[in-house]
Design a protein around this motif. Sequence first.
Motif, PDB file in Angstrom:
ATOM      1  N   UNK A  37       0.763  -1.155   0.026  1.00 27.23           N
ATOM      2  CA  UNK A  37       0.114  -0.092   0.050  1.00 27.23           C
ATOM      3  C   UNK A  37       0.918   1.248  -0.010  1.00 27.23           C
ATOM      4  N   UNK A  38       1.935   1.300   0.913  1.00 26.71           N
ATOM      5  CA  UNK A  38       2.840   2.582   0.851  1.00 26.71           C
ATOM      6  C   UNK A  38       3.576   2.902  -0.127  1.00 26.71           C
ATOM      7  N   UNK A  39       4.172   1.605  -0.934  1.00 23.18           N
ATOM      8  CA  UNK A  39       5.075   1.913  -2.136  1.00 23.18           C
ATOM      9  C   UNK A  39       4.546   1.676  -3.312  1.00 23.18           C
ATOM     10  N   UNK A  40       3.472   0.748  -3.272  1.00 24.71           N
ATOM     11  CA  UNK A  40       3.014   0.605  -4.645  1.00 24.71           C
ATOM     12  C   UNK A  40       3.628  -0.345  -5.404  1.00 24.71           C
ATOM     13  N   UNK A  41       4.672  -0.988  -4.849  1.00 30.24           N
ATOM     14  CA  UNK A  41       5.446  -2.063  -5.623  1.00 30.24           C
ATOM     15  C   UNK A  41       5.250  -3.330  -5.242  1.00 30.24           C
ATOM     16  N   UNK A  42       4.774  -4.208  -6.005  1.00 31.89           N
ATOM     17  CA  UNK A  42       4.103  -5.587  -5.520  1.00 31.89           C
ATOM     18  C   UNK A  42       5.136  -6.376  -5.327  1.00 31.89           C
TER      19      UNK A  42
END
Length: 125
Positions: free
Chosen positions: A35-40
């Motif tokens: 959620x915070x980085x957007x990097x899965x």
Amino acid sequence: MLDYQLYGVQAGGHHLTNLFFHLTNTLLLFLLLTHTTGALWPSALVAALFALHPMHVESVAWVSERKDVLSAFFWLATLWGLCLVCLRPEPETLSVRPGLLRPGLMAKPMLVTLPLVLLSWTTGR
């Protein structure tokens, strides 16, 4: 203690409870990082490394160190609650953070620093 009422003196059940909290902490860490980085994929890699080798291995392996696993659970759950409040700032969601902080403080008093982390996180966004 609830564990003793559920499992008695059998050590396996107590270890399963620690394992459950560790797996829940891993899932919360993955959700929070995604959620915070957007990097899965980087978030999945960090969560997988945490699942395989946590910072304090003895907290997961030893039943007597449950306070660390519980405090990590409430720390991550409070941060995830902050993410939910940022998504939907409604009066119902505003009670999430103090509602999760109180049992975390009962698990381990080190969580007294968490409001400062929340304050610095919300002012930096």
